[in-house]
Design a protein around this motif. Sequence first.
Motif, mmCIF file in Angstrom:
data_model
loop_
_atom_site.group_PDB
_atom_site.id
_atom_site.type_symbol
_atom_site.label_atom_id
_atom_site.label_comp_id
_atom_site.label_asym_id
_atom_site.label_seq_id
_atom_site.Cartn_x
_atom_site.Cartn_y
_atom_site.Cartn_z
ATOM 1 N N MET A 91 -31.810 27.320 -59.206
ATOM 2 C CA MET A 91 -31.920 26.132 -58.364
ATOM 3 C C MET A 91 -32.015 24.887 -59.240
ATOM 4 O O MET A 91 -32.895 24.816 -60.111
ATOM 5 C CB MET A 91 -33.168 26.215 -57.463
ATOM 6 N N VAL A 93 -32.812 20.971 -59.192
ATOM 7 C CA VAL A 93 -33.448 19.942 -58.377
ATOM 8 C C VAL A 93 -33.186 18.597 -59.042
ATOM 9 O O VAL A 93 -33.723 18.313 -60.114
ATOM 10 C CB VAL A 93 -34.957 20.197 -58.234
ATOM 11 N N LYS A 120 -27.580 27.024 -56.901
ATOM 12 C CA LYS A 120 -27.967 26.182 -55.777
ATOM 13 C C LYS A 120 -28.481 24.842 -56.296
ATOM 14 O O LYS A 120 -28.919 24.739 -57.452
ATOM 15 C CB LYS A 120 -29.040 26.879 -54.943
ATOM 16 N N ALA A 122 -30.422 20.844 -54.975
ATOM 17 C CA ALA A 122 -31.075 20.027 -53.951
ATOM 18 C C ALA A 122 -31.351 18.646 -54.539
ATOM 19 O O ALA A 122 -31.391 18.465 -55.763
ATOM 20 C CB ALA A 122 -32.376 20.680 -53.491
ATOM 21 N N TYR A 140 -25.552 12.963 -49.314
ATOM 22 C CA TYR A 140 -25.785 14.324 -49.800
ATOM 23 C C TYR A 140 -26.163 15.257 -48.664
ATOM 24 O O TYR A 140 -25.743 16.419 -48.648
ATOM 25 C CB TYR A 140 -26.874 14.310 -50.879
ATOM 26 N N ARG A 141 -26.954 14.762 -47.724
ATOM 27 C CA ARG A 141 -27.267 15.580 -46.549
ATOM 28 C C ARG A 141 -25.987 15.952 -45.793
ATOM 29 O O ARG A 141 -25.812 17.087 -45.349
ATOM 30 C CB ARG A 141 -28.204 14.817 -45.618
ATOM 31 N N TYR A 145 -26.258 19.333 -48.980
ATOM 32 C CA TYR A 145 -27.334 19.540 -49.943
ATOM 33 C C TYR A 145 -28.686 19.329 -49.273
ATOM 34 O O TYR A 145 -28.873 18.357 -48.527
ATOM 35 C CB TYR A 145 -27.214 18.566 -51.123
ATOM 36 N N PRO A 146 -29.658 20.222 -49.529
ATOM 37 C CA PRO A 146 -31.014 19.961 -49.039
ATOM 38 C C PRO A 146 -31.562 18.687 -49.679
ATOM 39 O O PRO A 146 -31.372 18.451 -50.876
ATOM 40 C CB PRO A 146 -31.809 21.186 -49.497
ATOM 41 N N VAL A 147 -32.209 17.864 -48.893
ATOM 42 C CA VAL A 147 -32.827 16.626 -49.376
ATOM 43 C C VAL A 147 -34.292 16.637 -48.968
ATOM 44 O O VAL A 147 -34.615 16.841 -47.796
ATOM 45 C CB VAL A 147 -32.128 15.375 -48.814
ATOM 46 N N ILE A 148 -35.177 16.415 -49.932
ATOM 47 C CA ILE A 148 -36.610 16.382 -49.666
ATOM 48 C C ILE A 148 -37.157 15.036 -50.139
ATOM 49 O O ILE A 148 -36.868 14.602 -51.261
ATOM 50 C CB ILE A 148 -37.342 17.537 -50.368
ATOM 51 N N LEU A 164 -39.020 25.240 -50.934
ATOM 52 C CA LEU A 164 -37.632 25.305 -51.394
ATOM 53 C C LEU A 164 -37.521 26.060 -52.709
ATOM 54 O O LEU A 164 -36.563 26.810 -52.942
ATOM 55 C CB LEU A 164 -37.074 23.887 -51.561
ATOM 56 N N SER A 170 -36.162 27.214 -60.998
ATOM 57 C CA SER A 170 -35.660 25.864 -60.773
ATOM 58 C C SER A 170 -35.711 25.047 -62.053
ATOM 59 O O SER A 170 -36.538 25.298 -62.930
ATOM 60 C CB SER A 170 -36.488 25.157 -59.687
#
Length: 303
Positions: A91, A93, A120, A122, A140-141, A145-148, A164, A170
Amino acid sequence: MTITESAKTMRVTATFGARFELCDIDSPTSHPVPARAKGKRQRPVTGDRVVARPLPGESDWQIESVESRLNELSRTDSRGRRETLAANVSMMVVVVASKPQPDWFVADRYLAAAELMPTKAAIVWNKADLVGVPDAVQVYRDIGYPVIETSVPQSSGIENLRSLMRGELSIFVGLSGVGKSSLINALSGNELQRTRAVSEANDEGRHTTVAARLMMFEDAVTVIDSPGVRDYAPALIQPERVASGFREILQASDLCRFADCSHRAEPDCEVKARVNDGRIDERRYKSYLRLAQLNRQLSSQRY
């Protein structure tokens, strides 16, 4: 190679030139041990699984071999040479924030590297208490892509980020000063990583993390904190593969008239058509063109 009874599989948690730190894979929160490589050809990086054994009468362990990697996060240096930063990542990030000012082209290059590894990925919009989420993050959303959104002072978004990352290896990447180390401290509950404020003089991040370091927490969260950057370019790839780093461009390219379309000046290019009608973000398209051009320039410098 025959593994002796005292040899065991370890994980590289940090590298310092010819020196390394290892942890026991079976006991991930155990204290790391110092190590050195056997021979000059071995080039372990943070995240590698290695076979190592303790040296008699010494505190050091010796790395005897490096196991095959699932993937590599690599970059291209100024001479066009490949440099591997970390291995076996599951992952990526990409941390961005309002301070220092976001460089979306750098973020796109990290995401391109994730697509090409593959792994993956994010986006984390950090320091969300300072500025609202910009339109660029929504892009990106929209492409999946996951966005936090996180704020360390307000302790917001940290549990979402933890969820996540749970069960993943990660790596945090991004510009200096975006708060990667502060996020890791928040995830761990301890001041594991030293942090420094963003330079007020030039609004640029100060380099706090000087070597990629892997940390494992008891709740199945494993993270590599990478040194902050001011620029980044993925390792050189074949020109036709640059589009593979941009998922929305790769998807559209299947409908281009020519199989080898570069999406610049060719007729009946579906990518350009989608840029023109807004289905592909224009900045992301420019980011693709810039990375393709950089890839060509660096390739020419190798010879």
